[in-house]
Write a protein that holds these residues in place. Structure first.
Motif: not given
Length: 448
Positions: A76-104
């Motif tokens: 739902r987010m714009s590219v700019d929004q998602s970039t800022k959110v990902l940069d601000l997210m706690d690393n462990d939470d972001l790693v947990s999120l990315l681990s369940d996504l497709e490599p691409t």
């Protein structure tokens, strides 16, 4: 205000375009409560809800949502929004999120992020799952040993918005090797011109990046820490594990143990589709089904005894059920105990001896009760002795089985929780029926 009243107030402020009132309501809510409100909102209001959130609020919302909702929110987010959110997210939470996504998709999201943050996330994802390195984050404050307390406090002010916890400052050398730790309390009580070198603790409790996350959680619980430093083999500071990460680990490990104890297989929650849930439960249940056929074979083998003394059938479910219950109780005690300590040979022997006495005490108590019940109901002391003796022996065996099986698995470096309740119950059923009908066959002439 109740949750429903808050939801209605948020919707009304969105409809009326009262952004200030909307923010005032959100300011009174914890991030978890904001996520609850988002999930409760009708789909048509969610887009407008997100438009009124700051980047910080969007980040906090992301970290409180379940995985599927996180992915949908990213879309739902714009590219700019998602970039800022990902940069601000706690690393462990972001790693947990990315681990369940497709490599691409992982590659695409990482490419948008700040280069330093993206590099740290990639390194973190290279550590094996369920290790300290996988759940650490880089939101901590470090200082060199030559700093004064005044300089340390100034650095805390500069990084207050970024650091997740400010309870401890980690002292490192030029190679980022961990030298010591200073608590915020030490800084407040010390003189401003005092050197960090003079107030820091050099005996630092830490873990290697490859340490199991469960062990790291146990260390934080043991020492009542808020954060725990993670280092590599050369003692370089890599990140920290925070107490909120530990709570997640404890819940995750507890859920895994419950799944294994109940033989329900992989994770099953309220959102799991029925066919998937059934598929994950079936392997264990089919195995137990075939093992259970042995119990049926035992009953068939003693069919003549059962027909001769029909009263034996009345006590059969009780004998099998009580044995399984005591075995499951002992299993739960052992599995829970192994989480907090690692017994040596002497400790293991003492535990088995303790459970043996527990089985004897429980067995004698229940055996006397059932003997009296059988005697009063059927007027047969022999029947009471057979049922009571069978119950005594099977309760002792059930207690020992629930104790010894997980201990053996633990010694073999296998998670003791896999000694699941249904498996022990089924095994105990077999032994209890053999003992019960074996004793009944021995006394068949007196029972008739």
């Amino acid at each position: 205000m109740t949750e429903n009243e808050i939801t209605l107030a948020l919707i009304q402020s969105l409809k009326d375009g009262r952004a200030q009132d909307f923010q005032h309501i959100l300011d009174e809510l914890q991030p978890y409560d904001v996520a609850v409100q988002y999930r409760h909102l009708p789909e048509k209001h969610r887009e407008r809800f997100l438009l009124h959130l700051t980047v910080r609020q969007l980040t906090e919302l992301m970290q409180e949502l379940h995985r599927n909702d996180q992915v949908r929110l990213l879309e739902r987010m714009s590219v700019d929004q998602s970039t800022k959110v990902l940069d601000l997210m706690d690393n462990d939470d972001l790693v947990s999120l990315l681990s369940d996504l497709e490599p691409t998709m992982i590659e695409e999201l990482l490419s948008r992020m700040n280069r330093e943050e993206s590099s740290y996330i990639q390194k973190t994802m290279n550590y094996p799952p369920e290790t300290a390195g996988r759940i650490m984050n880089n939101r901590y404050v470090w200082i060199p040993r030559h700093y004064t307390i005044r300089e340390a406090i100034d650095k805390i002010r500069d990084f207050a918005e970024i650091a997740e916890y400010l309870n401890y400052l980690y002292v490192v050398d030029d190679d980022k090797k961990l030298l010591g730790v200073v608590s915020y309390k030490d800084l407040i009580l010390g003189e401003l011109d005092e050197q960090i070198d003079d107030v820091m603790y050099t005996r630092v409790v830490k873990v290697d990046a490859l340490t199991d996350q469960e062990e790291a959680a146990a260390i934080i619980g043991r020492y009542d820490f808020i954060t725990l430093p993670v280092v590599d083999t050369e003692n370089r500071l890599l990140g920290i594990i925070t107490v909120d990460d530990v709570i997640d680990v404890v819940l995750q490990e507890a859920n895994e143990d419950i799944e294994k104890l109940s033989a329900s297989g992989k994770s099953i929650d309220f959102q799991t589709p029925p066919f998937v849930a059934a598929y994950r439960r079936l392997p264990w249940l089919i195995l137990l089904l075939f093992i259970g056929l042995i119990s049926g074979g035992i009953i068939s083998r003693f069919e003549d005894t059962l027909q001769t003394v029909v009263a034996l059938a009345f006590f059969m479910p009780m004998i099998a059920g009580m044995t399984g219950n005591t075995g499951t109780q002992s299993l739960a005690v052992v599995v829970r105990g192994l989480v907090g300590q690692q017994p040596d040979k002497k400790g293991t022997f003492k535990l088995i001896l303790r459970e043996l006495w527990v089985g004897i005490i429980i067995g004698v108590t229940c055996a006397v009760l059932i003997l009296l019940i059988a005697y009063i109901w059927q007027g047969s002391l022999v029947l009471g002795v057979v049922v009571g003796s069978s119950l005594l022996l099977t309760l002792i065996i059930g207690t020992l089985a629930g104790t010894i099986i997980p201990l053996i698995l633990y010694r073999l470096k296998i998670d003791p929780a896999v000694a699941s309740g249904p498996l022990i119950t089924t095994i105990n059923d077999i032994f209890s029926l053999l003992i019960y009908f074996g004793l009944a066959s021995l006394f068949i002439s007196r029972l008739m």
